[in-house]
Design an enzyme around this catalytic site. Structure first.
Site, PDB file in Angstrom:
ATOM      1  N   GLU A 118      28.957  20.891  27.898  1.00 15.59           N
ATOM      2  CA  GLU A 118      29.420  20.383  29.185  1.00 15.59           C
ATOM      3  C   GLU A 118      28.343  19.649  29.979  1.00 15.59           C
ATOM      4  OE1 GLU A 118      32.430  20.290  30.289  1.00 15.59           O
ATOM      5  OE2 GLU A 118      33.324  21.419  28.639  1.00 15.59           O
ATOM      6  N   SER A 396      59.144  79.512  50.060  1.00 13.40           N
ATOM      7  CA  SER A 396      58.208  80.644  50.071  1.00 13.40           C
ATOM      8  C   SER A 396      56.796  80.286  49.638  1.00 13.40           C
ATOM      9  CB  SER A 396      58.755  81.764  49.182  1.00 13.40           C
ATOM     10  OG  SER A 396      59.906  82.333  49.758  1.00 13.40           O
TER      11      SER A 396
END
Length: 878
Positions: A118, A396
């Site tokens: 690149e 409970s």
């Protein structure tokens, strides 16, 4: 004068003509020079004009360039989610699927690959590479199409971030300008890093890290040469060179990159050749990571993040946060499988409205390990979470938190305290407290009352300690008892909450019992790391939720609720793992109760823990409905099955230590039915070891079983050769040290006289009166109580004449006889002249009869357990 009028000679005429012609030529020459000058000047003027106009145009174009906004240079990235071991689990979706990296994370081989193809002179130019610009065309011709592009990496970056894709001269001018600007403001390393993070690499992924994970299933740190070259091959035409969709194109382009790396000295010829020979199929290991894999856990993570000042949901999806959680992936996946399949629990109700909520915590730290919401994922991010959002009455399971826990904490009750399961009403209302079986079982220990889940005794405990202290106790371990503007009602003690609780809140409270009384608010996020490296640590501070004796004594009772034969939670018991826990069910409101079957309930719970994990499970329905109820005992037990399966899975292959009793607690043997110290007469089956807060243990001995048996085997015999009566008897060996024996004697039916009171089990009477009959009575004594007497008699024969002759020479009666050792006129000796400790020649004084107290015996021995449901039930909701 006349000569002047003569005709001029020919030569003279030609000179004139020549001069005239010369003048004409000169005029023509001057005319041409002026034209060229004008043309030149015009051209110069036009050039100057073009320069000016061009400059103005370029200036205008440059002026229209977008600003280099630093915020746009911060690339969007969804947050990464990490588990308890710092392993990445997923990344949240954002506008672009990307994982940003730092320059230090980029391996050299990857940099070499990208720069080779690149921008080979990236480290040398100032944003524009003029050699590349003029050489690009030639390079493409001689080295193959796409071998080298005209734009530098810097130009590509500014184009992708700030400009459009349109091919116009204005865009190229702005691109060059912004590239130069960017080079002036950022270092080469920063620019290259931004480029590698920003670049699109096909298959919907951006940046080299995400692409590496997508194509190879590994991080860029693990890339080899051919992998790096393949990634560098994609940017020119991402779709065309996508290795998953066009592997042949990608492999060809990869080899071009490898050749360029060799050309620019990044690889040797051998290395390049070896890399080219690797088939692209051998490189690829496609990995697709689910963005939101564990919906219920992730939903709670999002909820925690929303509560953090300075962080928004937008930050979560776009700012690249690294979120380190407490997630145990294995536990989470197993929990999801337990809820979603019928492999582990086979009796889930076949009802679309049926739901479940489960929380799994680390008991010691409060860290959330797994969350379960519903039987399957909904696909909704940040949706309703049945584990953390839905509040239901806890039934409970609240009793240790609001009833018995506060009683131990503030009143220092022992686990042996005798409670009375009797008709009970709420203190300020004439409303009865009902047990689930509508029966009353009478007196029992607090341990048994909690394990059996008796409602009356729970409310009695709450009334003793007071609702204010009970509410404070619950709030201190994360359970909200808010009741509007009114104080907490006593019905809260049986789960009758105004707002209810979540499985997460209940798990946090139960974990405090398992952690020695230390409470840590449950949490899912350990820390957040920002893109700039800052860290935000989020582990909550722990605090003392209760005394350690309260935590341990509640835990020990809840172990009975799971392990004992009378406990309601026996289905949840896990072999080989010490666990404690409590069941809970709720009732339908009074106004609609008749619309459902008699035994139907809307909710069922189980909350339990070991020293390592705490698990709470709730089942119920999304909404009220005609068929939305839990209809039988087996369905009520589903939360216990969930607990047992998860605890078994989590505890496999690890050691789970038992709960450690603190120094503030002592274990004391007591009588089961009285809670007092056992007497020697208490049957071993009635003796239990119970817990007391140190210093409060009882010393009172029970007299319930004191029933003193008479001595057995009483016998008396006259020993003529020793002139003695020897009396002996038997008594149970385990009681000998606890009783004494009173011996009385009468002669020939006369009055009785006590002659011995000791623990000896024989009596010797020396020189009894001849011809007399001696009657003996022996009673056993304990703590002022006496047994029935045991009696026997013996006749002493008359003396013969031969025996009487020596009497004339006997020592006078008032003279002490050898061996008598007693001044008693009757000549008897309570010790019988026997040096044996027991007076019977038997030195065995060990009170142990070989029996052992067995605290593990069935506490219900001797009475039939009631025919009751497995789980518990609260009275009507208020």
């Amino acid at each position: 004068m006349s000569d002047q009028n003569h005709t001029n000679p020919p030569n003279s005429k030609s000179r004139v003509e020549k001069r005239k012609q010369q003048n004409n030529n000169e005029k023509k020459s001057k005319s041409k020079k002026g034209l060229w000058k004008k043309i030149f000047l015009t051209l110069v003027a036009l050039f100057m004009l073009a320069v000016v106009v061009g400059g103005i145009t370029v200036f205008t174009i440059v002026q229209q360039s977008p600003d280099l906004d630093p915020d746009r240079l911060v690339l969007t990235q969804g947050s990464e989610i990490f588990d308890q071991n710092d392993a990445q689990v997923s990344m949240l979706n954002s506008s672009e699927a990307r994982i940003n990296v730092n320059y230090s994370d980029v391996p050299q081989v990857l940099e070499d690959a990208f720069l080779s193809v690149e921008d080979v002179r990236f480290r040398e130019h100032w944003g524009m590479d003029m050699r590349r610009f003029f050489g690009a065309v030639w390079a493409n011709i001689t080295e193959g199409f796409g071998a080298e592009g005209a734009s530098t990496i810097t130009q590509q970056l500014v184009k992708n971030l700030f400009l459009s894709e349109e091919k116009r001269i204005s865009r190229k001018i702005q691109e060059a300008y912004l590239a130069i600007q960017l080079e002036q403001q950022y270092s080469k390393d920063q620019i290259l890093t931004m480029y590698l993070n920003q670049i699109y690499l096909g298959s919907g992924v951006y940046g080299v890290e995400m692409a590496s994970q997508r194509y190879f299933g590994k991080s860029i740190a693990d890339l080899n040469v051919e992998d790096a070259a393949l990634l560098a091959a994609i940017p020119r035409r991402p779709s065309y060179y996508d290795p998953l969709h066009n592997p042949e194109n990608a492999e060809s382009r990869r080899n071009v990159v490898l050749s360029l790396m060799e050309q620019h000295g990044k690889l040797s010829s051998e290395e390049a050749t070896a890399a080219k020979e690797v088939p692209i199929e051998d490189q690829l290991n496609p990995t697709v990571q689910e963005s939101y894999p564990h919906e219920s856990f992730y939903n709670y993570v999002m909820k925690e993040i929303e509560q953090i000042d300075g962080i928004t949901i937008n930050d979560v999806y776009n700012s690249g946060l690294k979120i380190y959680t407490t997630l145990d992936v294995d536990a989470q996946e197993h929990l999801e499988e337990v809820l979603a399949s019928d492999e582990y629990i086979t009796n889930f109700p076949d009802n679309e409205d049926f739901q479940a909520g489960v929380t799994v915590l680390d008991t010691q730290t409060g860290a959330i390990k797994a969350l379960g919401s519903g039987r399957e994922a909904t696909g909704h991010q940040r949706g309703l979470n049945y584990a953390t959002d839905v509040q239901r009455q806890p039934g409970s399971t609240i009793k240790p938190i609001l009833d018995y826990g506060p009683a131990i904490e503030h009143l220092q009750w022992s686990t042996a305290r005798i409670m009375n399961d009797k008709p009970t009403t709420y203190e300020f209302e004439d409303i009865p407290v009902n047990n689930f079986d509508r029966r009353h079982l009478g007196e029992m220990s607090m341990r048994e009352a909690l394990a059996r889940s008796r409602n009356t005794t729970a409310i009695q405990a709450l009334q003793e300690v007071g609702v204010e202290k009970a509410a404070e106790f619950a709030n201190n371990i994360g359970v909200d008892t808010e009741n509007g503007d009114d104080p907490m009602h006593e019905s809260f003690g049986l789960g009758g909450f105004t707002n209810g609780v979540t499985t997460l809140e209940l798990a946090g409270a139960y974990a405090a019992f398992g952690n020695g009384g230390t409470y840590t608010k449950p949490y899912a996020i350990r820390k957040i790391v920002f893109p700039d490296g800052r860290e935000l640590h989020l582990e909550p501070e722990s605090h003392k939720g209760m005394e350690d004796y309260t935590a341990y004594m509640i835990t020990d009772m809840l172990k009975s609720a799971v392990s004992s034969s009378y406990g309601t939670g026996s289905t949840a018991n896990v072999s080989g793992v010490p666990v404690a826990g409590k069941t809970g069910t709720t009732n339908f409101p009074e106004n609609i109760r008749d619309d459902y079957p008699r035994d139907a309930v809307p909710d069922s719970w189980f909350a339990g823990y070991s020293t390592r994990y705490t698990i709470t499970a709730w089942i119920g329905f999304a909404e009220r409905g005609e068929n939305n109820y839990i209809g039988n005992t087996e369905e009520r037990r589903i939360p216990q099955h969930i607990f047992r399966e998860m605890m078994t899975y989590l505890s496999a292959n690890i050691e789970t230590p038992d709960f450690t009793m603190p120094d503030s607690v002592v274990r004391v043997p007591v009588e089961r039915s009285t809670g007092l110290r056992p007497s020697p007469f208490t049957p071993s089956s009635e003796i239990r070891e119970e817990l007391f807060v140190k210093g409060t243990e009882t010393n009172q001995v029970s007299d319930r079983y004191v029933d003193i048996d008479a001595p057995t085997g009483l016998s008396a015999s006259y020993q003529e050769d020793q002139d003695q009566i020897i009396v002996t008897w038997n008594y149970p060996e385990n009681l000998r040290d606890d009783v004494s024996f009173e011996v009385s004697v009468s002669v020939d039916g006369g009055s009785s006289e006590t002659v011995q009171d000791s623990s000896d089990m024989q009596f010797i009477l020396n020189a009894p009166e001849r011809g007399s009959t001696y009657s003996f009575s022996v009673v056993a004594e304990y703590d002022g109580e006496t047994s029935d007497p045991a009696t026997t008699s013996v006749a002493v024969p008359e003396a013969t004449e031969e025996e009487e002759e020596p009497d004339e020479e006997e020592t006078p009666p008032d003279e002490e006889q050898p061996g008598n050792g007693d001044d008693d006129q009757n000549g008897d000796n309570t010790n019988g002249g026997n040096d044996d400790e027991n007076g019977d020649g038997n030195n065995d004084s060990n009170p142990d009869d070989g029996e052992e107290d067995n605290p593990d015996e069935d506490e219900n021995q001797g009475q039939s357990p009631p025919d009751e449901q497995d789980d518990d039930e609260q009275p009507d909701e208020e």
